[in-house]
Design a protein around this motif. Structure first.
Motif, PDB file in Angstrom:
ATOM      1  N   TRP A   1      -5.637   0.778  -8.440  1.00  0.00           N
ATOM      2  CA  TRP A   1      -6.827  -0.185  -7.562  1.00  0.00           C
ATOM      3  C   TRP A   1      -7.066  -1.423  -8.016  1.00  0.00           C
ATOM      4  O   TRP A   1      -7.254  -2.525  -7.396  1.00  0.00           O
ATOM      5  CB  TRP A   1      -8.258   0.530  -7.593  1.00  0.00           C
TER       6      TRP A   1
ATOM      7  N   THR B   1      -5.602   7.921  -6.789  1.00  0.00           N
ATOM      8  CA  THR B   1      -5.547   8.625  -5.464  1.00  0.00           C
ATOM      9  C   THR B   1      -6.285   7.405  -4.704  1.00  0.00           C
ATOM     10  O   THR B   1      -5.443   7.524  -3.242  1.00  0.00           O
ATOM     11  CB  THR B   1      -6.786   9.531  -5.722  1.00  0.00           C
ATOM     12  N   ARG B   2      -7.082   6.647  -4.796  1.00  0.00           N
ATOM     13  CA  ARG B   2      -7.654   5.535  -3.749  1.00  0.00           C
ATOM     14  C   ARG B   2      -6.508   4.733  -3.362  1.00  0.00           C
ATOM     15  O   ARG B   2      -6.549   4.437  -2.205  1.00  0.00           O
ATOM     16  CB  ARG B   2      -8.940   4.863  -4.574  1.00  0.00           C
ATOM     17  N   SER B   3      -5.929   4.040  -4.340  1.00  0.00           N
ATOM     18  CA  SER B   3      -4.893   3.194  -3.930  1.00  0.00           C
ATOM     19  C   SER B   3      -3.636   3.783  -3.047  1.00  0.00           C
ATOM     20  O   SER B   3      -3.348   3.379  -2.169  1.00  0.00           O
ATOM     21  CB  SER B   3      -4.384   2.452  -5.202  1.00  0.00           C
TER      22      SER B   3
ATOM     23  N   ASP C   1      -9.401   8.239  -9.877  1.00  0.00           N
ATOM     24  CA  ASP C   1      -9.877   7.700  -8.803  1.00  0.00           C
ATOM     25  C   ASP C   1      -8.817   6.300  -8.146  1.00  0.00           C
ATOM     26  O   ASP C   1      -8.544   6.311  -7.162  1.00  0.00           O
ATOM     27  CB  ASP C   1     -11.330   7.307  -8.767  1.00  0.00           C
TER      28      ASP C   1
END
Length: 375
Positions: free
Chosen positions: A247, A263-265, A260
């Motif tokens: 991210w 997974t978020r990116s 996070d």
């Protein structure tokens, strides 16, 4: 960006000073053309012997002397020994590949059936084999000493400071999976704003009929998704491959929110890139946790490192420096993943010159969709 930079946290990725010395080669000192497979192999044997000579000399240093040379307080001897052994195996394989079609009385073509034989050749490579190679030999000795120190420093710090120097398992990729003479282009840290370096680089790649894998930062991509029209990302990167660089540009070995970040990116890129998305993750600085393998497996991702660092992020390097460095390392390692950064403009200048220099040499640029990790 090379893990060396992670030791200087006050520097931003866009304004990195880099190590005190960085290896750049003067390819003009090489006296023969490299525009044929035989010419590539001749130059490859030369770089292998020059690096092997420096590697052999470094083995005479004890831990204290090595730490002093690398400007470290201590070295992880087990890691250094492991990586030296791996280098000797790869150098032996590469030397044999480069020697398959040696002509009679060809310079730097003595046989080396095993590591012991290559070490013997390397030990004697302390002078140019012919007067025509004298200028190259002097420059190569300098280049490979500095380059070896770059790599030994990473090895001496691993695994306390993780980096691209080694993988934690066969699930991780580093470019050594590619066949002989094949190279993958990769770019980190983008995207830049529309009309900036990323778009200029994309145009240059398409002009030369090349593709590449772009490891983008989720935070930067999200800003552009919010500001631009729907579908712009897929259109912008059409024909390329897009993967995650996290991210934001933080070390994923020490960041509590690293999972996070991954997974978020990855979710954002998959949603925006369409067919260009590939399930790869490149950790900033190459730094990740030793126990992260199961997490990546569960999420269908593979860690993708590199084995040829262009150093285009380094303020000390010009496009010409980068071109010379890359060619010497391509000759040395003979295959692999090349690291660039599309937030900088140096690749757009260095890459076309490198293509001209290697035209006819028998190398191939691996299509990003063919690289391991894509289902």
């Amino acid at each position: 960006m090379c893990a060396l930079l992670a030791l200087a946290p006050t520097l931003s990725p866009a304004h990195a000073a880099g190590p005190a010395e960085v290896a750049s080669a003067d390819r003009a000192s090489w006296p023969r053309p490299i525009d044929s497979p035989a010419g590539f192999d001749r130059a490859s044997r030369a770089e292998i012997l020059a690096f092997a000579h420096q590697l052999l000399r470094s083995e005479a240093l004890d831990d204290a002397a090595l730490a002093q040379r690398l400007r470290l307080k201590q070295v992880d001897r087990a890691s250094v020994d492991k990586i030296r052994a791996r280098w000797w195996r790869r150098l032996g394989d590469n030397y044999r590949l480069a020697s398959r079609a040696c002509a009679a009385r060809e310079p730097m073509c003595a046989p080396a059936a095993d590591t012991a034989a290559l070490r013997a050749l390397a030990a004697g490579f302390d002078a140019a084999p012919e007067p025509a190679f004298a200028a190259w030999h002097a420059d190569a000795a300098r280049f490979h000493r500095i380059y070896l120190d770059e790599q030994l420093r990473l090895a001496a710090l691993f695994p306390r400071t993780s980096s691209e120097i080694d993988t934690y398992s066969a699930q991780e990729l580093d470019g050594s999976e590619l066949p002989d003479r094949q190279f993958l282009l990769t770019f980190d840290d983008g995207p830049t704003a529309p009309g900036g370096n990323t778009d200029k680089l994309l145009s240059a790649l398409r002009e030369h009929k090349l593709d590449a894998t772009f490891f983008v930062l989720g935070q930067s991509l999200q800003r552009q998704v919010d500001a631009g029209p729907a579908g712009r990302t897929a259109q912008r990167y059409a024909g390329m491959c897009l993967a995650s660089h996290g991210w934001e540009h933080q070390s994923h070995s020490r960041w509590p929110q690293w999972q996070d970040s991954v997974t978020r990116s990855s979710a954002l890129i998959a949603a925006q890139a369409g067919a260009s998305y590939v399930p790869l993750f490149r950790p900033p600085y190459g730094q990740r946790r030793a126990d992260s393998g199961e997490f990546f497996r569960q999420h269908g991702l593979r860690v993708a490192l590199w084995n040829i660092d262009s150093q285009d992020w380094n303020a000390k390097m010009t496009p010409a420096d980068i071109q010379g460095r890359l060619l010497s390392l391509m000759l040395l390692w003979r295959h692999g993943t090349i690291l660039f950064h599309d937030i900088h403009d140096k690749a757009r200048v260095a890459l076309p010159a490198l293509l001209r220099q290697t035209r006819g040499a028998g190398i191939a640029w691996t299509p990003c969709r063919d690289y391991p990790g894509r289902d």
